[in-house]
Design a protein around this motif. Structure first.
Motif, PDB file in Angstrom:
ATOM      1  N   ILE A 173      10.040   2.892   6.755  1.00 51.01           N
ATOM      2  CA  ILE A 173      11.461   2.576   6.564  1.00 51.01           C
ATOM      3  C   ILE A 173      12.230   3.688   5.850  1.00 51.01           C
ATOM      4  CG2 ILE A 173      11.076   0.087   6.580  1.00 51.01           C
ATOM      5  CD1 ILE A 173      11.310   0.112   3.529  1.00 51.01           C
ATOM      6  N   SER A 174      11.559   4.789   5.515  1.00 49.99           N
ATOM      7  CA  SER A 174      12.229   5.868   4.786  1.00 49.99           C
ATOM      8  C   SER A 174      11.519   7.187   5.045  1.00 49.99           C
ATOM      9  CB  SER A 174      12.217   5.584   3.280  1.00 49.99           C
ATOM     10  OG  SER A 174      10.879   5.641   2.792  1.00 49.99           O
ATOM     11  N   GLY A 175      12.195   8.266   4.648  1.00 48.76           N
ATOM     12  CA  GLY A 175      11.565   9.573   4.718  1.00 48.76           C
ATOM     13  C   GLY A 175      10.379   9.685   3.781  1.00 48.76           C
ATOM     14  N   MET A 176      10.416   8.956   2.670  1.00 47.79           N
ATOM     15  CA  MET A 176       9.280   8.933   1.752  1.00 47.79           C
ATOM     16  C   MET A 176       8.055   8.326   2.437  1.00 47.79           C
ATOM     17  SD  MET A 176       7.884   9.515  -1.209  1.00 47.79           S
ATOM     18  CE  MET A 176       9.143   9.776  -2.471  1.00 47.79           C
ATOM     19  N   ASP A 177       8.250   7.212   3.146  1.00 48.50           N
ATOM     20  CA  ASP A 177       7.141   6.604   3.890  1.00 48.50           C
ATOM     21  C   ASP A 177       6.585   7.595   4.908  1.00 48.50           C
ATOM     22  OD1 ASP A 177       7.495   4.221   2.516  1.00 48.50           O
ATOM     23  OD2 ASP A 177       8.563   3.229   4.154  1.00 48.50           O
ATOM     24  N   TYR A 206       0.832  -1.207   0.000  1.00 50.04           N
ATOM     25  CA  TYR A 206       0.000   0.000   0.000  1.00 50.04           C
ATOM     26  C   TYR A 206       0.866   1.255   0.000  1.00 50.04           C
ATOM     27  CZ  TYR A 206      -3.952   3.061   0.663  1.00 50.04           C
ATOM     28  OH  TYR A 206      -4.901   4.043   0.473  1.00 50.04           O
ATOM     29  N   PHE A 207       1.917   1.255   0.818  1.00 46.08           N
ATOM     30  CA  PHE A 207       2.856   2.382   0.777  1.00 46.08           C
ATOM     31  C   PHE A 207       3.305   2.639  -0.659  1.00 46.08           C
ATOM     32  CE2 PHE A 207       4.034   2.086   5.412  1.00 46.08           C
ATOM     33  CZ  PHE A 207       3.978   3.435   5.688  1.00 46.08           C
ATOM     34  N   ASP A 208       3.685   1.561  -1.351  1.00 42.88           N
ATOM     35  CA  ASP A 208       4.257   1.699  -2.685  1.00 42.88           C
ATOM     36  C   ASP A 208       3.225   2.037  -3.752  1.00 42.88           C
ATOM     37  OD1 ASP A 208       6.702   1.136  -1.555  1.00 42.88           O
ATOM     38  OD2 ASP A 208       6.688  -0.986  -2.100  1.00 42.88           O
ATOM     39  N   ALA A 226      16.441  13.575   6.457  1.00 47.33           N
ATOM     40  CA  ALA A 226      16.944  14.217   5.245  1.00 47.33           C
ATOM     41  C   ALA A 226      16.121  13.794   4.028  1.00 47.33           C
ATOM     42  CB  ALA A 226      18.415  13.876   5.043  1.00 47.33           C
ATOM     43  N   GLU A 227      15.755  12.513   3.975  1.00 43.41           N
ATOM     44  CA  GLU A 227      14.892  12.034   2.891  1.00 43.41           C
ATOM     45  C   GLU A 227      13.542  12.736   2.939  1.00 43.41           C
ATOM     46  OE1 GLU A 227      16.789   7.493   2.994  1.00 43.41           O
ATOM     47  OE2 GLU A 227      14.764   7.884   3.747  1.00 43.41           O
ATOM     48  N   LEU A 228      13.004  12.903   4.148  1.00 47.20           N
ATOM     49  CA  LEU A 228      11.730  13.615   4.307  1.00 47.20           C
ATOM     50  C   LEU A 228      11.850  15.041   3.783  1.00 47.20           C
ATOM     51  CD1 LEU A 228       8.855  14.020   5.424  1.00 47.20           C
ATOM     52  CD2 LEU A 228       9.896  14.477   7.667  1.00 47.20           C
TER      53      LEU A 228
END
Length: 295
Positions: free
Chosen positions: A227-231, A16-18, A270-272
């Motif tokens: 698991i990431s700033g994108m998430d 779903y995230f993806d 930083a990813e966020l």
């Protein structure tokens, strides 16, 4: 990521995230600010630790090392099940910590743990309500302790037992969100406890309905699969106040202790910031669902 069996809630959550896509918005862009305010305190990031437990197999004194890493990164720390002495060591690091208590069948244990957490100086305390049953429909047992489901009245009694904000973890329906609000809780964690039940709805899928119920009255936190700033950005865009990262910090914690945790949080933040910059969000208040597209 390794493919998991059909019905595995962690895989469903990852998928779903993806499936969530983002617009880009570059005109009038600025360097983003990720400053985050919670319960009257300010932090550098909305990416928090998850309410983990028993990390000594990952690193010596793992829970304390995780707390040190959170403090170094300017992030909120959470602590799950553990002995009183461990919580005292955690809070002694200076990490601003939210303590989560199991739904012990014996409420005297709950009240005792609430009082101890407040004495330790945590910033909030709460309960993970989703540990009440096992997968056979019986009351759960954790490390020899009997668990039990809690009523709205019992939750209200826990809220009233402390001057700290009381948080309920394991909310995965608008129904439970409404009951938490009526019971006077001061925060909820939208979570399926890392796949405690197969075919659980992904937290981000149910999040918009929960946001409608809460209507800005209390913070809404999200965990499971961040698991990431994108998430983190996607969760914030759909209405989360902040997110918790759990298993993604295991490897850096094991390898480098507190410094590894700090570096992981800073990398995710930083990813966020990178996603915020490319979607026209100058600060956290400007992140909203209008940027989200469904695949």
């Amino acid at each position: 990521m390794e493919e998991k069996p059909q019905g595995n809630s962690d895989q469903i959550t990852r998928d779903y995230f993806d499936s969530l896509l983002l617009e880009m918005r570059h005109l009038d862009g600025v360097i983003p600010d990720t400053a985050f305010k919670l319960y009257g305190e300010t932090f550098t990031t909305p990416i928090m630790m998850a309410a983990l437990s028993h990390l000594n197999n990952i690193h010596d004194n793992g829970m304390v090392e995780m707390a040190k890493g959170a403090a170094l990164a300017g992030a909120v720390n959470w602590a799950g099940m553990g002995e009183k002495e461990e919580l005292e060591e955690i809070t002694a690091t200076g990490a601003r910590t939210i303590k989560i208590i199991k739904p012990y069948a014996d409420n005297d244990i709950v009240f005792d743990r609430i009082a101890h957490a407040q004495k330790c100086g945590v910033m909030a305390v709460g309960m993970d309500i989703d540990h009440a049953f096992n997968d056979k429909g019986e009351y759960d047992k954790v490390l020899g302790y009997d668990m039990a489901p809690k009523s709205m009245e019992e939750i209200r009694s826990f809220v009233e037992a402390t001057s700290l904000p009381f948080v309920v973890k394991g909310v995965l329906s608008s129904q439970d969100a409404y009951k938490c609000l009526k019971a006077g809780v001061k925060g909820i964690v939208v979570s399926h406890h890392h796949g405690i039940m197969d075919y659980a709805v992904p937290p981000l899928r149910v999040l918009p309905e929960i946001v409608k119920v809460i209507d800005g009255q209390i913070p809404i936190f999200v965990d499971c699969g961040i698991i990431s700033g994108m998430d983190a950005f996607k969760a914030l865009a759909l209405g989360a106040t902040a997110v918790s990262a759990g298993r993604v910090i295991m490897k850096p914690l094991g390898e480098r202790g507190a410094q590894g945790v700090r570096e992981q949080i800073l990398q995710m933040n930083a990813e966020l910031k990178g996603v915020m910059a490319r979607t026209g969000c100058a600060d956290l208040s400007q992140i909203d669902s209008s940027v989200i597209w469904h695949k």
